[in-house]
Design a protein around this motif. Structure first.
Motif, PDB file in Angstrom:
ATOM      1  N   VAL A  85       0.835  -1.204   0.000  1.00  0.00           N
ATOM      2  CA  VAL A  85       0.000   0.000   0.000  1.00  0.00           C
ATOM      3  C   VAL A  85       0.872   1.257   0.000  1.00  0.00           C
ATOM      4  O   VAL A  85       0.584   2.233  -0.696  1.00  0.00           O
ATOM      5  CB  VAL A  85      -0.977   0.010   1.205  1.00  0.00           C
ATOM      6  CG1 VAL A  85      -1.777   1.300   1.232  1.00  0.00           C
ATOM      7  CG2 VAL A  85      -1.923  -1.185   1.134  1.00  0.00           C
ATOM      8  N   LEU A  86       1.956   1.227   0.770  1.00  0.00           N
ATOM      9  CA  LEU A  86       2.863   2.387   0.792  1.00  0.00           C
ATOM     10  C   LEU A  86       3.438   2.646  -0.603  1.00  0.00           C
ATOM     11  O   LEU A  86       3.511   3.793  -1.048  1.00  0.00           O
ATOM     12  CB  LEU A  86       4.007   2.154   1.790  1.00  0.00           C
ATOM     13  CG  LEU A  86       3.643   2.129   3.279  1.00  0.00           C
ATOM     14  CD1 LEU A  86       4.853   1.674   4.104  1.00  0.00           C
ATOM     15  CD2 LEU A  86       3.161   3.487   3.765  1.00  0.00           C
ATOM     16  N   ILE A  87       3.832   1.581  -1.277  1.00  0.00           N
ATOM     17  CA  ILE A  87       4.403   1.740  -2.631  1.00  0.00           C
ATOM     18  C   ILE A  87       3.356   2.347  -3.561  1.00  0.00           C
ATOM     19  O   ILE A  87       3.643   3.266  -4.345  1.00  0.00           O
ATOM     20  CB  ILE A  87       4.905   0.382  -3.170  1.00  0.00           C
ATOM     21  CG1 ILE A  87       6.132  -0.083  -2.377  1.00  0.00           C
ATOM     22  CG2 ILE A  87       5.225   0.465  -4.669  1.00  0.00           C
ATOM     23  CD1 ILE A  87       6.540  -1.522  -2.634  1.00  0.00           C
ATOM     24  N   LYS A  88       2.123   1.866  -3.447  1.00  0.00           N
ATOM     25  CA  LYS A  88       1.059   2.390  -4.315  1.00  0.00           C
ATOM     26  C   LYS A  88       0.766   3.859  -3.978  1.00  0.00           C
ATOM     27  O   LYS A  88       0.556   4.685  -4.869  1.00  0.00           O
ATOM     28  CB  LYS A  88      -0.199   1.531  -4.159  1.00  0.00           C
ATOM     29  CG  LYS A  88      -1.296   1.847  -5.147  1.00  0.00           C
ATOM     30  CD  LYS A  88      -0.864   1.535  -6.578  1.00  0.00           C
ATOM     31  CE  LYS A  88      -1.800   2.157  -7.594  1.00  0.00           C
ATOM     32  NZ  LYS A  88      -1.249   2.055  -8.965  1.00  0.00           N
ATOM     33  N   CYS A  89       0.741   4.180  -2.705  1.00  0.00           N
ATOM     34  CA  CYS A  89       0.513   5.569  -2.286  1.00  0.00           C
ATOM     35  C   CYS A  89       1.574   6.493  -2.881  1.00  0.00           C
ATOM     36  O   CYS A  89       1.276   7.579  -3.375  1.00  0.00           O
ATOM     37  CB  CYS A  89       0.540   5.685  -0.763  1.00  0.00           C
ATOM     38  SG  CYS A  89      -0.999   5.200   0.027  1.00  0.00           S
TER      39      CYS A  89
END
Ligand code: DUC
Ligand code: ZN
Ligand code: ZN
Ligand code: ZN
Length: 499
Positions: free
Chosen positions: A173-177
């Motif tokens: 999720v952090l990478i996508k954010c």
């Protein structure tokens, strides 16, 4: 006429300056700020001489019309925003709670249908990510950012088996954010340890609200802050920690920043104006009324520590985590503290509490107060300078702020809740007049809110300025050492070198 207001002679406070001026408002927008403004005849004039004029408060953290831990919050978007306005807050940042298996987009639309037409002040949403399914979750996040005005997602490291994400999902999720320029906002507590502690305490026969506190020690909050900031730093994503509720968690944020992590921290009104000694109160309702997560801390120096860190810029915003459950709903946890719906009030009291505990004793000046209660949130969530500033062209959300000595009491508050964690707190200052979208919604005659006048504020992703440097960092090439056979023979181990 109704849509024009002149506020005369106030002490205008922005995050960077205080100056005496008039403010002229037309059709919901600040048309002019300056001394001795000349305005059309017949304009409603408010004398603010001797008082401060502040940008309307931005509450970075509310839960209206939410179902959480099998209970429904007492406040919906009408009663909740009404309470916000009564306290000088003109924008709330709320959450779309989702469950595993649900579509994020459908959940968002459902929340919109329960806020549009009801809210009396402007609002934004952050969408909760309860699981990461590759190809589904990431593409829904994409759509929410590109088409629905979402620039921030909420991640839970607690509430095991319900909302908690494991580390590999958090990383995804952090990478996508980061790709989207969306800011992850994180509930940082170690859900596995809490789950273990709850079972242990129950086996020992502890059933009361004091068990809630004991199941969630400070280091369990601090560990999660360290873990999420480490992961965020490794994938070059900024991160925002919600409801920083202990000295240890606040200190973990400072340490993360020293390691190069771009991290923001949000304490809440409850952590400034109340404390965890209430969990030991003999009255069950009273103790349960303070149950929220992370818990308030019995260490009474916590409030001062959080204020000092706001004053020094180590923490940036203040929210309320306004998530109010009626006493009758809290009572479902009468025999088991882990079943008490988590949540406390604060959307109405947030500004008055921070002023009383921090400005009045001289720990914050009024400009810092504005930065912490409004401007910083507008900047971090990309609403600035539309919100968070008193200047020509900004939305006409403002508060005339001055002496208003009173005692906070549940019987006088505007929330639908029947309990107030600040009960009996004496405050000296408060909102005298509140203007939301150019309309006087609160004055000496009380509230004059208009149901449905609040707008959903689409938030653009942080694609350029804020993310720029942290994205650049990723371009640093990794170091690769080419070792062909020939070099290898000549190479010496450094620790075997001859003098
Ligand atoms: N904590 C609360 O106390 N209430 C709502 C959600 C949360 O994380
Ligand atoms: Zn939370
Ligand atoms: Zn009581
Ligand atoms: Zn919350």
């Amino acid at each position: 006429s109704q849509n024009r207001v002149l506020i005369k002679n106030g002490k205008i406070v922005n995050d960077d300056a205080i100056f005496k001026a008039d403010i002229y408002v037309e059709d919901g927008i600040i048309k002019d700020v300056g001394p001795h403004l000349i305005v059309p005849g017949g304009v409603k004039t408010i004398d603010a001489n001797g008082f401060f004029v502040l940008p309307g408060g931005i509450d970075t953290h509310t839960h209206m019309n939410a179902t959480f831990m099998n209970a429904k919050t007492a406040d919906d978007f009408y009663s909740g925003t009404r309470a916000a306005l009564a306290g000088g807050t003109t924008t709330i940042m709320d959450f779309v709670l989702t469950e595993k298996g649900q579509s994020l987009i459908e959940s968002f639309k459902k929340y919109r249908s329960q806020s549009d037409g009801l809210a009396c002040c402007d609002y934004t949403f952050r969408v909760v990510i309860p699981e990461f399914i590759k190809g589904k979750t990431d593409s829904e996040m994409d759509t929410l950012v590109r088409e629905h005005g979402i620039n921030s997602f909420k991640l839970f490291m607690a509430y095991k088996d319900v909302l908690m994400l494991r580390d590999d999902d958090l990383i995804n999720v952090l990478i996508k954010c980061r790709q989207l320029g969306a800011l992850p906002v994180v509930h940082a507590e170690n859900g596995d340890i809490i789950d273990y502690n709850i079972r242990k305490l129950k086996n020992m026969g502890i059933t009361g609200p004091e068990g809630h506190l004991q199941s969630r020690p400070e280091e369990v909050e601090a560990e999660a802050v360290t873990r999420i900031t480490t992961m965020a730093n490794q994938v070059n994503c900024p991160v925002y920690i919600v409801h920083v509720n202990s000295k240890s968690a606040a200190d973990a944020i400072v340490e993360a920043r020293k390691r190069g992590c771009l991290v923001y921290g949000e304490p809440i009104a409850a952590g400034i104006g109340s404390d965890g000694t209430h969990y030991f109160n003999k009255c069950w309702q009273h103790a349960a009324g303070h149950v929220m997560s992370p818990p308030l801390r019995p260490d009474r120096s916590t409030s001062e520590h959080l204020i000092n860190m706001l004053a020094s810029g180590q923490l940036q915003t203040i929210g309320s985590d306004h998530c109010v459950f009626k006493t009758a709903d809290k009572a479902r946890g009468m025999k088991d503290f882990s079943m008490i719906p988590n949540g406390v009030n604060g959307v109405e009291e947030r500004l008055m509490i921070l002023w009383e505990k921090a400005v009045r004793p001289g720990k914050l000046d009024p400009r810092q107060f504005v930065a912490i209660t409004s401007t910083n949130a507008a900047k971090i969530f990309n609403l600035y300078p539309r919100k968070g500033r008193l200047a020509k062209g900004s939305d006409a959300d403002l508060v005339i702020w001055g002496p208003k000595p009173h005692v906070i009491r549940a019987e006088n508050h505007n929330s639908n809740g029947d309990f107030n964690i600040f009960e009996g707190t004496q405050v000296s200052f408060g909102p005298l007049v509140v203007i939301s979208n150019g309309r006087v919604v609160f004055d000496e005659n009380g509230l004059h809110v208009v149901q449905g006048s609040g707008r959903f504020l689409p938030c653009a992703p942080n694609s350029s300025f804020l993310w720029h440097s942290i994205r650049d960092r990723e371009r640093t090439l990794p170091i690769r050492i080419d070792r062909d056979g020939k070099d290898e023979q000549q190479q010496q181990q450094p620790n075997q070198q001859q003098p």
